[in-house]
Design an enzyme around this catalytic site. Structure first.
Site, PDB file in Angstrom:
ATOM      1  N   GLU A  24      -6.420  -3.712 -12.441  1.00 27.98           N
ATOM      2  CA  GLU A  24      -5.630  -2.503 -12.248  1.00 27.98           C
ATOM      3  C   GLU A  24      -5.290  -1.888 -13.599  1.00 27.98           C
ATOM      4  O   GLU A  24      -4.892  -2.586 -14.531  1.00 27.98           O
ATOM      5  CB  GLU A  24      -4.328  -2.804 -11.497  1.00 27.98           C
ATOM      6  CG  GLU A  24      -3.489  -1.544 -11.275  1.00 27.98           C
ATOM      7  CD  GLU A  24      -2.188  -1.804 -10.541  1.00 27.98           C
ATOM      8  OE1 GLU A  24      -2.229  -1.869  -9.295  1.00 27.98           O
ATOM      9  OE2 GLU A  24      -1.140  -1.966 -11.200  1.00 27.98           O
ATOM     10  N   THR A  55      -3.847   3.541 -10.938  1.00 31.34           N
ATOM     11  CA  THR A  55      -2.589   3.888 -10.288  1.00 31.34           C
ATOM     12  C   THR A  55      -1.974   5.109 -10.945  1.00 31.34           C
ATOM     13  O   THR A  55      -2.504   5.664 -11.898  1.00 31.34           O
ATOM     14  CB  THR A  55      -1.617   2.702 -10.348  1.00 31.34           C
ATOM     15  OG1 THR A  55      -0.420   3.024  -9.622  1.00 31.34           O
ATOM     16  CG2 THR A  55      -1.253   2.354 -11.782  1.00 31.34           C
ATOM     17  N   LYS A 182      -2.981  -1.112   9.935  1.00 31.45           N
ATOM     18  CA  LYS A 182      -3.798  -0.476   8.900  1.00 31.45           C
ATOM     19  C   LYS A 182      -5.279  -0.779   9.125  1.00 31.45           C
ATOM     20  O   LYS A 182      -6.148   0.086   8.964  1.00 31.45           O
ATOM     21  CB  LYS A 182      -3.372  -0.959   7.517  1.00 31.45           C
ATOM     22  CG  LYS A 182      -1.983  -0.537   7.081  1.00 31.45           C
ATOM     23  CD  LYS A 182      -1.633  -1.188   5.740  1.00 31.45           C
ATOM     24  CE  LYS A 182      -0.219  -0.899   5.310  1.00 31.45           C
ATOM     25  NZ  LYS A 182       0.129  -1.599   4.039  1.00 31.45           N
ATOM     26  N   GLN A 193       0.393  -7.712  -3.190  1.00 32.07           N
ATOM     27  CA  GLN A 193       1.335  -7.530  -4.270  1.00 32.07           C
ATOM     28  C   GLN A 193       1.440  -8.841  -5.048  1.00 32.07           C
ATOM     29  O   GLN A 193       0.946  -9.887  -4.596  1.00 32.07           O
ATOM     30  CB  GLN A 193       2.704  -7.143  -3.714  1.00 32.07           C
ATOM     31  CG  GLN A 193       2.709  -5.809  -2.986  1.00 32.07           C
ATOM     32  CD  GLN A 193       2.663  -4.630  -3.937  1.00 32.07           C
ATOM     33  OE1 GLN A 193       1.803  -4.571  -4.826  1.00 32.07           O
ATOM     34  NE2 GLN A 193       3.550  -3.673  -3.757  1.00 32.07           N
TER      35      GLN A 193
END
Length: 320
Positions: A24, A55, A182, A193
């Protein structure tokens, strides 16, 4: 145990899928930060990750900067970007425009997130989307309308998963029901997370599979090399970090010692997740490559191990 296999079913070793690797990144906030980020990008590129997620700030505050970074990644590197997209405070029309912009740029992966609620307790914009599930369905509708343009293939849609109870959720079981919703809306995979205990990932995997979730659930792992960051993320996630980890980080006298402590703890956590059936590892880099590459060197993931690599800490020791 394979994450796509029924619980209790052992996969055939010959059918084992390669372990995925991803990182990320976040857009730089200054020219100096941009220079540091591009050094990190070039270093991470040598490991041939499957993708890098990009992000941006709360409510899309630096979305334009994020799209600029994604564009450069596509044009100037071999990396495949996974664009974060949040829906809170945005109408379907606004989001459809952003999705179209991302597709026009060449993005073929989107991480669909709800996003943080406004801190001022203000009401959402009238007609704005409220949940990640709504965003997934919107992405699929946009994709369907533009199918003639998508010769590069179907858009991969990722979502968030929570090894520990979401701070706004009534229970861990509710979190799994949300993840299942989802999936039904068209999610292809999930990234967790941050978590601090291997049992949290294993428990999530067990609950999810029993509930009918079949999409890959990729553990998101942070190099535990900063005590301040560990404590802060523990507060945000509502989970206490390991007391042993925080004590060892606090007792470390040098940056190298803290690097050793944090990397070893991260590698142990990642290996436990892989042993539990994780299909890959997603590393939260905080735009820093040193600790991420240290973790990767010790994990020695097939296909992603750097040729001729030697850990930074070992090089430091050899030079001392």
């Amino acid at each position: 145990m394979s994450p796509l296999s029924p619980i209790g079913t052992q996969p055939n070793p010959s059918d084992a899928a390669p372990v995925a690797l991803s990182y990320e990144l976040f857009p730089p906030r200054s020219p100096a930060a941009a220079e540091t980020l591009w050094t990190t990008i070039r270093e991470l590129e040598t490991t041939e990750p499957d993708y890098v997620s990009v992000t941006y700030g709360a409510s899309g505050s630096n979305r334009d900067t994020a799209i600029e970074l994604i564009d450069r990644l596509l044009l100037e590197t071999t990396l495949r970007p996974l664009a974060h997209l949040t829906c809170v405070g945005n109408t379907p029309e606004q989001l459809a425009g952003v999705i179209g912009q991302l597709l026009d740029t060449g993005v073929r992966g989107i991480l669909a997130l709800r996003g943080d609620l406004p801190n001022d307790a203000s009401q959402p914009v009238n007609g704005s989307l409220r949940y990640a599930q709504d965003l997934i369905e919107l992405i699929r509708r946009v994709e369907q309308r533009r199918s003639a343009l998508l010769c590069a293939g179907k858009v991969a849609v990722g979502v968030a998963a929570y090894p520990a109870r979401h701070p706004e959720s009534p229970s861990e079981e509710h979190d799994v029901e949300v993840l299942l919703a989802k999936q039904r809306s068209g999610a292809d995979f999930a990234i967790t997370q941050v978590f601090f205990h291997s049992s949290q990932y294993l428990d999530l995997l067990t609950r999810a599979r029993r509930a009918g979730v079949t999409i890959p659930i990729i553990p998101g792992v942070m190099p535990f090399t900063s005590l301040r960051r560990v404590k802060r993320l523990g507060e945000l996630a509502g989970v206490e970090p390991s007391a042993e980890l925080t004590e060892r980080l606090a007792a470390a006298d040098t940056d190298i010692e803290r690097l050793h402590v944090g990397v070893d703890a991260t590698v142990d956590l990642a290996n436990a997740a892989l042993d539990a059936g994780a299909p890959g590892i997603h590393l939260y880099t905080f735009n820093e490559h040193q600790s991420a590459l240290e973790v990767l060197d010790k994990l020695a993931l097939p296909r992603h191990t750097r040729a001729g690599s030697r850990s930074i800490t070992n090089r430091t020791q050899l030079a001392s």
